[in-house]
Design a protein around this motif. Structure first.
Motif, PDB file in Angstrom:
ATOM      1  N   GLY A 204     -16.263 -25.479  -7.754  1.00 23.45           N
ATOM      2  CA  GLY A 204     -17.140 -24.738  -7.119  1.00 23.45           C
ATOM      3  C   GLY A 204     -16.537 -23.534  -6.124  1.00 23.45           C
ATOM      4  O   GLY A 204     -16.881 -22.425  -6.212  1.00 23.45           O
ATOM      5  N   LEU A 205     -15.505 -23.942  -5.415  1.00 22.45           N
ATOM      6  CA  LEU A 205     -14.962 -23.011  -4.458  1.00 22.45           C
ATOM      7  C   LEU A 205     -14.048 -21.889  -5.318  1.00 22.45           C
ATOM      8  O   LEU A 205     -14.204 -20.595  -5.224  1.00 22.45           O
ATOM      9  CB  LEU A 205     -13.870 -23.466  -3.395  1.00 22.45           C
ATOM     10  N   GLY A 206     -13.330 -22.286  -6.508  1.00 21.78           N
ATOM     11  CA  GLY A 206     -12.878 -21.327  -7.437  1.00 21.78           C
ATOM     12  C   GLY A 206     -13.929 -20.796  -8.024  1.00 21.78           C
ATOM     13  O   GLY A 206     -13.603 -19.361  -8.339  1.00 21.78           O
ATOM     14  N   MET A 207     -15.023 -21.030  -8.595  1.00 25.11           N
ATOM     15  CA  MET A 207     -16.117 -20.245  -8.956  1.00 25.11           C
ATOM     16  C   MET A 207     -16.553 -19.173  -7.939  1.00 25.11           C
ATOM     17  O   MET A 207     -16.651 -18.082  -8.288  1.00 25.11           O
ATOM     18  CB  MET A 207     -17.269 -21.237  -9.544  1.00 25.11           C
ATOM     19  N   LEU A 219     -23.982 -13.188  -3.734  1.00 20.41           N
ATOM     20  CA  LEU A 219     -23.345 -14.457  -4.115  1.00 20.41           C
ATOM     21  C   LEU A 219     -23.617 -15.444  -3.334  1.00 20.41           C
ATOM     22  O   LEU A 219     -23.210 -15.358  -1.705  1.00 20.41           O
ATOM     23  CB  LEU A 219     -21.803 -14.310  -4.284  1.00 20.41           C
ATOM     24  N   ILE A 220     -24.308 -16.443  -3.414  1.00 20.84           N
ATOM     25  CA  ILE A 220     -24.920 -17.761  -2.870  1.00 20.84           C
ATOM     26  C   ILE A 220     -24.307 -18.859  -2.902  1.00 20.84           C
ATOM     27  O   ILE A 220     -24.065 -19.154  -4.116  1.00 20.84           O
ATOM     28  CB  ILE A 220     -26.505 -17.883  -2.636  1.00 20.84           C
ATOM     29  N   ALA A 221     -23.761 -19.564  -2.087  1.00 20.61           N
ATOM     30  CA  ALA A 221     -22.906 -21.074  -2.420  1.00 20.61           C
ATOM     31  C   ALA A 221     -23.726 -21.955  -1.759  1.00 20.61           C
ATOM     32  O   ALA A 221     -24.272 -21.890  -0.581  1.00 20.61           O
ATOM     33  CB  ALA A 221     -21.553 -20.997  -1.681  1.00 20.61           C
ATOM     34  N   ALA A 232     -16.217 -21.455   1.494  1.00 24.61           N
ATOM     35  CA  ALA A 232     -16.992 -20.629   0.639  1.00 24.61           C
ATOM     36  C   ALA A 232     -17.012 -19.270   1.070  1.00 24.61           C
ATOM     37  O   ALA A 232     -16.800 -18.349   0.149  1.00 24.61           O
ATOM     38  CB  ALA A 232     -18.318 -21.320   0.259  1.00 24.61           C
ATOM     39  N   LYS A 233     -17.388 -19.088   2.319  1.00 24.96           N
ATOM     40  CA  LYS A 233     -17.311 -17.812   2.952  1.00 24.96           C
ATOM     41  C   LYS A 233     -15.766 -16.953   2.744  1.00 24.96           C
ATOM     42  O   LYS A 233     -15.841 -15.967   2.343  1.00 24.96           O
ATOM     43  CB  LYS A 233     -17.603 -17.718   4.395  1.00 24.96           C
ATOM     44  N   GLU A 338      -6.885 -23.434   2.316  1.00 21.62           N
ATOM     45  CA  GLU A 338      -8.127 -23.957   2.826  1.00 21.62           C
ATOM     46  C   GLU A 338      -8.730 -25.054   1.995  1.00 21.62           C
ATOM     47  O   GLU A 338      -9.296 -25.980   2.197  1.00 21.62           O
ATOM     48  CB  GLU A 338      -9.206 -22.970   3.154  1.00 21.62           C
ATOM     49  N   ILE A 339      -8.362 -24.914   0.821  1.00 19.40           N
ATOM     50  CA  ILE A 339      -8.914 -25.704  -0.240  1.00 19.40           C
ATOM     51  C   ILE A 339      -8.185 -26.925  -0.619  1.00 19.40           C
ATOM     52  O   ILE A 339      -8.625 -28.231  -0.841  1.00 19.40           O
ATOM     53  CB  ILE A 339      -9.162 -24.961  -1.547  1.00 19.40           C
ATOM     54  N   VAL A 340      -7.010 -26.990  -0.447  1.00 19.53           N
ATOM     55  CA  VAL A 340      -5.763 -28.263  -0.400  1.00 19.53           C
ATOM     56  C   VAL A 340      -6.204 -28.827   0.909  1.00 19.53           C
ATOM     57  O   VAL A 340      -5.402 -28.443   1.770  1.00 19.53           O
ATOM     58  CB  VAL A 340      -4.703 -27.960  -0.983  1.00 19.53           C
ATOM     59  N   THR A 341      -6.800 -29.840   0.811  1.00 19.24           N
ATOM     60  CA  THR A 341      -7.301 -30.467   2.278  1.00 19.24           C
ATOM     61  C   THR A 341      -6.526 -31.663   2.536  1.00 19.24           C
ATOM     62  O   THR A 341      -6.074 -32.116   3.724  1.00 19.24           O
ATOM     63  CB  THR A 341      -8.674 -30.842   2.668  1.00 19.24           C
TER      64      THR A 341
END
Length: 370
Positions: A204-207, A219-221, A232-233, A338-341
């Motif tokens: 989803g974040l990649g999208m 664009l709304i997440a 996402a921001k 930030e995505i790889v936690t």
């Protein structure tokens, strides 16, 4: 005449790795034979592996992978090494492999998750992601996965170089990001569109990052965790909404002047997200489904036809999007840091899978060889 592989470094005869024997039965073992590359094949020394939501659902025993005894056949061929999101360095090349794949010893390389047959109807049409044998790393015997010290890339693999300036812990995000970009392409996003991405996991974040590059009107997440919405921001969302804290359908209707969103991209794999999307999407909108579900979903199909005349598109894998994903990562156009936690040693694979299934405290969980 016997063909010989060219080795760039000494490679041991055995290695450690994870073996899937069945649902819930993933074992870290030593003494696994390191495969020798034949003609056109490549041997990688694995540097990082991602745990996919599909891996986690496979571990949990989802019928999509293990069959249901009725209409869904078993997909997994155990015992098999899992792992289809990976990056590594080339340590050996089979005869002709360097020329075939455009890679050299020492290159940092990833491989598309599917090794297409190139001869079935879908491959001939260019839709190789739907290849009938469907040999994805980590599920079939002929495409053993990368949850090991080394992984063999078959001659029919689709391999891609990644600049060595990109750390492996970032480069390993290429596969999920490529899937995300395919989902965005299926949504055919236009400048005038209001787009909703439901789910702020790795896909989803990649999208969100991919849609941002399309410059839509809004664009709304959506996600149930506020901390993921903050990421996402950073990926480019204009507005973030938490369905547990507000009526997201009402909010999207308000933000769109009462029409609803033009594109809804479903990336949670939860039935509630499907129903929610059908409620908030505008008439003649485009609904993209890009998830692995653990169970069947029920919805009012009259919304799709009689009420809204929707276009429903299913998304699968990542045909032709790896180059763009690699470019985005190399250019730092998405906050991979930030995505790889979470980073865990390979021997803690079950802990990592459980973390992915829980999802409340992690986004992308990766494994590093011990």
């Amino acid at each position: 005449m016997t063909t010989m592989a060219v080795y760039g470094e000494d490679v041991p005869s055995t290695m450690g790795g994870v073996v899937c024997y069945g649902p819930g039965d993933y074992r870290h073992e030593d003494g696994i034979t390191v495969p020798a590359p034949g003609p056109g094949e490549v041997l990688l020394k694995v540097s990082a592996i991602g745990i996919c939501a599909g891996d986690a659902k496979c571990f949990a025993g989802a019928p999509r992978f293990w069959g249901d005894g009725r209409k869904t056949p078993r997909y997994v061929e155990p015992p098999v090494r899992p792992g289809h999101e990976f990056v590594g360095n080339v340590v050996a090349l089979g005869e002709g492999a360097g020329e075939k794949h455009g890679i050299s010893l020492g290159d940092q390389v990833t491989s598309e998750q599917i090794c297409p047959c190139d001869v079935c109807r879908y491959c001939e049409r260019g839709a190789y992601q739907m290849c009938i044998p469907h040999d994805v790393y980590g599920f079939h015997q002929c495409t053993q996965g990368a949850m090991a010290d080394y992984v063999l890339l078959p001659a029919r693999a689709r391999n891609h170089k990644i600049d060595k300036s990109v750390p492996p812990e970032h480069a390993v995000y290429t596969e999920p990001l490529a899937c995300s970009l395919h989902g965005v392409e299926l949504g055919a996003v236009q400048f005038s569109d209001i787009v909703v991405v439901s789910g702020c996991g790795p896909i989803g974040l990649g999208m969100v990052g991919g849609v941002r590059q399309k410059s839509p009107k809004l664009l709304i997440a959506l996600d149930l965790y506020d901390w993921k919405l903050e990421v996402a921001k950073k990926c480019g969302a204009d507005v973030v909404l938490n369905p547990s804290k507000c009526d997201v359908v009402k909010e999207v209707m308000r933000l769109s002047g009462g029409y609803g969103c033009d594109v809804y991209i479903e990336a949670t794999g939860h039935p509630n997200s499907v129903v929610q999307g059908l409620d908030m999407i505008a008439r003649m909108g485009r609904f993209v489904e890009f998830s692995v579900f653990g169970k069947e979903t029920t919805a009012d199909w009259s919304i799709i036809g009689d009420c809204k005349e929707l276009t429903i598109v299913g998304g699968h894998l990542s045909p032709r999007t790896f180059p763009k994903a690699i470019s985005m990562i190399e250019k730092k156009q998405i906050p991979v840091e930030e995505i790889v936690t979470h980073r865990l040693p390979l021997s803690r694979v079950v802990e990592g899978i459980e973390m992915v299934n829980k999802s409340s405290e992690s986004i992308k969980v990766i494994l590093l060889p011990d």
